[in-house]
Every structure is written in structure tokens, then in C-alpha cells.
Scaffold this active site. Structure first.
Site, PDB file in Angstrom:
ATOM      1  N   HIS A  43       5.686 -10.693   9.356  1.00 22.22           N
ATOM      2  CA  HIS A  43       4.476 -10.843   8.540  1.00 22.22           C
ATOM      3  C   HIS A  43       3.876  -9.517   8.089  1.00 22.22           C
ATOM      4  O   HIS A  43       3.390  -9.417   6.965  1.00 22.22           O
ATOM      5  CB  HIS A  43       3.399 -11.601   9.317  1.00 22.22           C
ATOM      6  N   ASP A  56       1.535   9.254  25.814  1.00 23.62           N
ATOM      7  CA  ASP A  56       0.704  10.155  26.612  1.00 23.62           C
ATOM      8  C   ASP A  56       1.175  10.024  28.062  1.00 23.62           C
ATOM      9  O   ASP A  56       2.202   9.364  28.333  1.00 23.62           O
ATOM     10  CB  ASP A  56      -0.799   9.895  26.406  1.00 23.62           C
ATOM     11  N   HIS A  89       3.112 -12.100   2.042  1.00 17.85           N
ATOM     12  CA  HIS A  89       3.025 -10.969   2.977  1.00 17.85           C
ATOM     13  C   HIS A  89       3.020  -9.643   2.225  1.00 17.85           C
ATOM     14  O   HIS A  89       2.290  -8.717   2.590  1.00 17.85           O
ATOM     15  CB  HIS A  89       4.179 -11.023   3.980  1.00 17.85           C
TER      16      HIS A  89
END
Ligand code: RB5
Length: 147
Positions: free
Chosen positions: A98, A8, A134
Site C-alpha cells: 500500500h 542506535d 495507492h
């Protein structure tokens, strides 16, 4: 690697620095805007960018606003997107290892441009570990998505 990038007005200047970085490093990218410091509503630029990652058109996305918070909230609405808001170069490594994060959110009013480049370098160059624990957790995140 193909990167989708968006911002933005609060993130415009940092996004421009990153577009130059992507060009200089010959990394294929699409710039979803915005294209000036004129105020825009971040969902309008961030959602199409994140959707292009969720749909598999791009490998990864980078989204920037003033704090990184608004853009991360929007990106995480998209199925298949795991957007990480990162302010620190070490966490950039951890979230790739992760969470297999595929969109990176940053706040241009929070971090220096030097830190932004350290984060981006680490985030783009760290692979997912593919460890069972994970993968199991990521699959549980996917199961929460509204299809
Ligand atoms: C814009 O002023 C600002 O609200 C935006 O860049 C972002 O920080 C929102 O989370």
C-alpha cells in the site's frame, strides 16, 4: 537490491544479526552504524542512512532502535523516504503493497529477533501493487515534502 542499514545502541545487536543475514544472502549493503552498544544519538546514524535511500543510492533502508519510534521519526524527515515502523509480519506485507515503504523501522526492545527476520523477509520480498489509488496517495505524500 542494495540496502542501507543503521541503528542506535538500542538496536545494535539486532542490526548485527541483520548484517549477517544480508551477508549470508549475498545482498549488497552499507552499514551506517553504530558499531557497538556504546550510547549514540540516533539522528546521527539514521539520517545519513535514510538520506542515502532518499537520494537513490540504495533501494531500501532498515533502521533499528529500542522502540523503532525515534529512528522512524528521523527517517521520515528525508524527502523521498516512506519509513514504516513495523512490529508484525503481516503489516510488513501491507506497507509494501500500500505505501511502497522504502525504509523499514523496527524496535529491538519490542519484537523478538525471530519476528524481526519474518518482518524483514516479508518486507524485502513483497512488491508494491502499483494500484492507482495507492500511487495517488503516495503522490499526495510527496507533495507535502519541503523541497
Ligand atoms: C535509547 O535508549 C532509545 O531511546 C532509542 O533506542 C529509541 O527507542 C528511541 O526512540
Amino acid at each position: 537490491m542494495k540496502i542501507a542499514i543503521a541503528c542506535d545502541h538500542g538496536g545494535f545487536e539486532y542490526k548485527e544479526l541483520l548484517v549477517k543475514y544480508l551477508k549470508d544472502n549475498k545482498i549488497e549493503y552499507k552499514d551506517y552504524g553504530c558499531y557497538s552498544v556504546e550510547a549514540v544519538d540516533y539522528p546521527d546514524t539514521i539520517y545519513p542512512c535514510a538520506k542515502s535511500v532518499g537520494d537513490g543510492l540504495f533501494d531500501k533502508g532498515i533502521v533499528i532502535c529500542g522502540t523503532g519510534i525515534g529512528v522512524s521519526i528521523v527517517a521520515n524527515k528525508v524527502n523521498g523516504v516512506r519509513c514504516a515502523l513495523v512490529n508484525d509480519d503481516k503489516v510488513a506485507i501491507t506497507t509494501r503493497e500500500h505505501n511502497d515503504s522504502n525504509v523499514l523501522a523496527m524496535g529491538a526492545r519490542v519484537i523478538s529477533s525471530e519476528m524481526m527476520f519474518k518482518i524483514v523477509d516479508n518486507w524485502l520480498n513483497t512488491p508494491f501493487t502499483n494500484e492507482d489509488r495507492h500511487i495517488r496517495r503516495i503522490n499526495k505524500i510527496s507533495a507535502l515534502e519541503i523541497k
